[in-house]
Design a protein around this motif. Structure first.
Motif, mmCIF file in Angstrom:
data_model
loop_
_atom_site.group_PDB
_atom_site.id
_atom_site.type_symbol
_atom_site.label_atom_id
_atom_site.label_comp_id
_atom_site.label_asym_id
_atom_site.label_seq_id
_atom_site.Cartn_x
_atom_site.Cartn_y
_atom_site.Cartn_z
ATOM 1 N N THR A 1 37.845 99.853 -28.698
ATOM 2 C CA THR A 1 38.736 100.119 -27.459
ATOM 3 C C THR A 1 40.025 100.598 -28.110
ATOM 4 O O THR A 1 40.646 100.173 -28.972
ATOM 5 C CB THR A 1 39.265 98.726 -26.833
ATOM 6 N N MET A 2 40.206 102.000 -27.321
ATOM 7 C CA MET A 2 41.295 102.743 -27.992
ATOM 8 C C MET A 2 42.570 102.031 -28.076
ATOM 9 O O MET A 2 43.229 102.070 -29.114
ATOM 10 C CB MET A 2 41.101 104.231 -27.352
ATOM 11 N N TRP A 3 42.909 101.687 -27.076
ATOM 12 C CA TRP A 3 44.340 101.077 -26.631
ATOM 13 C C TRP A 3 44.647 100.109 -27.711
ATOM 14 O O TRP A 3 45.605 99.781 -28.092
ATOM 15 C CB TRP A 3 44.605 100.741 -25.366
ATOM 16 N N TYR B 1 48.235 108.727 -26.598
ATOM 17 C CA TYR B 1 48.687 107.295 -26.526
ATOM 18 C C TYR B 1 49.242 106.829 -27.819
ATOM 19 O O TYR B 1 50.188 106.058 -27.809
ATOM 20 C CB TYR B 1 47.271 106.439 -26.186
ATOM 21 N N ARG B 2 48.700 107.198 -29.003
ATOM 22 C CA ARG B 2 49.225 106.881 -30.089
ATOM 23 C C ARG B 2 50.803 107.189 -30.517
ATOM 24 O O ARG B 2 51.846 106.560 -30.961
ATOM 25 C CB ARG B 2 48.407 107.241 -31.306
ATOM 26 N N SER C 1 46.854 103.356 -21.024
ATOM 27 C CA SER C 1 46.043 104.203 -21.715
ATOM 28 C C SER C 1 44.858 104.822 -20.794
ATOM 29 O O SER C 1 44.380 105.718 -21.176
ATOM 30 C CB SER C 1 45.212 103.112 -22.716
ATOM 31 N N SER D 1 44.665 110.709 -23.715
ATOM 32 C CA SER D 1 44.072 110.498 -25.140
ATOM 33 C C SER D 1 44.594 109.720 -26.068
ATOM 34 O O SER D 1 45.477 109.349 -25.865
ATOM 35 C CB SER D 1 44.087 112.359 -25.477
ATOM 36 N N GLU D 2 43.630 109.771 -27.151
ATOM 37 C CA GLU D 2 44.230 108.701 -28.196
ATOM 38 C C GLU D 2 45.663 109.174 -28.937
ATOM 39 O O GLU D 2 46.379 108.443 -29.038
ATOM 40 C CB GLU D 2 43.175 108.590 -29.347
ATOM 41 N N ARG E 1 43.078 99.191 -30.542
ATOM 42 C CA ARG E 1 43.274 99.729 -31.875
ATOM 43 C C ARG E 1 44.648 100.171 -32.489
ATOM 44 O O ARG E 1 45.132 99.625 -33.270
ATOM 45 C CB ARG E 1 42.146 100.995 -32.389
ATOM 46 N N VAL E 2 45.230 100.913 -31.188
ATOM 47 C CA VAL E 2 46.507 101.639 -31.332
ATOM 48 C C VAL E 2 47.538 100.417 -31.422
ATOM 49 O O VAL E 2 48.529 100.532 -32.329
ATOM 50 C CB VAL E 2 46.664 102.546 -30.479
#
Length: 218
Positions: free
Chosen positions: A122-124, A82-83, A74, A78-79, A126-127
């Motif tokens: 934390t973005m990663w 990454y998503r 990540s 960007s989110e 959550r995804v």
């Protein structure tokens, strides 16, 4: 048993493919990914595709298990990007496996810290949590592995140069690391064997940490 592996050229994927090819009850291994590997084995078939969101032209008939080892860091991503890799590609693969065999085993390599609530900062995490939840909601016999530190074995190597250097350094310290943190470390060999164990016998837990899947096979 027919097995499909996503991410076979990555470090974990290399270890998983090795264990599958060594297993007497695995009749065929189909690798799906963007890059070709250097594996040469009568049981091994490779599908190289530029579009990992479309599996309409890939024959998954007769699949018994899917081992999903594909992932991306990540860092600096960007989110949305990454998503797309983490969630969209995983679920596209899961949908293709469902179409071929709704009751197949699907083992997903996630990571410690994945956020099942999907609400953390934390973005990663959550995804990853969203991906886990979506998989567990399918008809598949889905399992999530949340490994901590993974030691490469039997020639498995990371595609990232910095990580390759780190693993060479830690290899010497790994016995001590395992002794001090036995519940938080594993190897590519153990992960591969654990995936096969889940495909053969299942498990009570759907989300397994290192200590859980290390215990599945010796």
């Amino acid at each position: 048993m027919k097995v499909v592996v996503f991410g076979a050229t990555g470090m974990v994927g290399q270890g998983v493919v090795r264990e599958c090819l060594l297993a007497p009850d695995v009749e065929s291994v189909v690798s799906v990914g963007r890059s070709p590997s250097d594996v040469r084995d009568p049981k091994f078939q490779e599908v190289v595709t530029a579009d990992l969101l479309d599996y309409s032209e890939i024959d998954l008939s007769g699949v018994d298990a899917c081992f999903f080892c594909l992932g991306v860091s990540s860092t600096g991503v960007s989110e949305a990007d990454y998503r797309r890799v983490t969630y969209d590609i995983t679920m596209a693969a899961a949908s293709a496996v469902v179409a071929a065999n709704p009751a197949a085993t699907f083992v997903y390599v996630s990571g410690v810290g994945a956020d099942s609530t999907e609400k953390g900062r934390t973005m990663w995490a959550r995804v990853r949590g969203a991906t886990e939840n979506a998989l567990l909601a399918t008809s598949l016999q889905a399992y999530v592995l949340r490994p901590g530190y993974i030691q490469p074995m039997h020639g498995a190597t990371s595609r990232t140069r910095l990580y390759r250097v780190l693993y060479r350094f830690v290899r010497v310290l790994y016995p001590a690391l395992r002794a001090v943190f036995p519940k938080h470390v594993s190897t590519t060999e153990r992960i591969g064997r654990a995936m096969l164990g889940l495909a053969r016998h299942g498990a009570e837990k759907r989300i397994l940490y290192s200590a859980d899947f290390n215990a599945i096979t010796p």
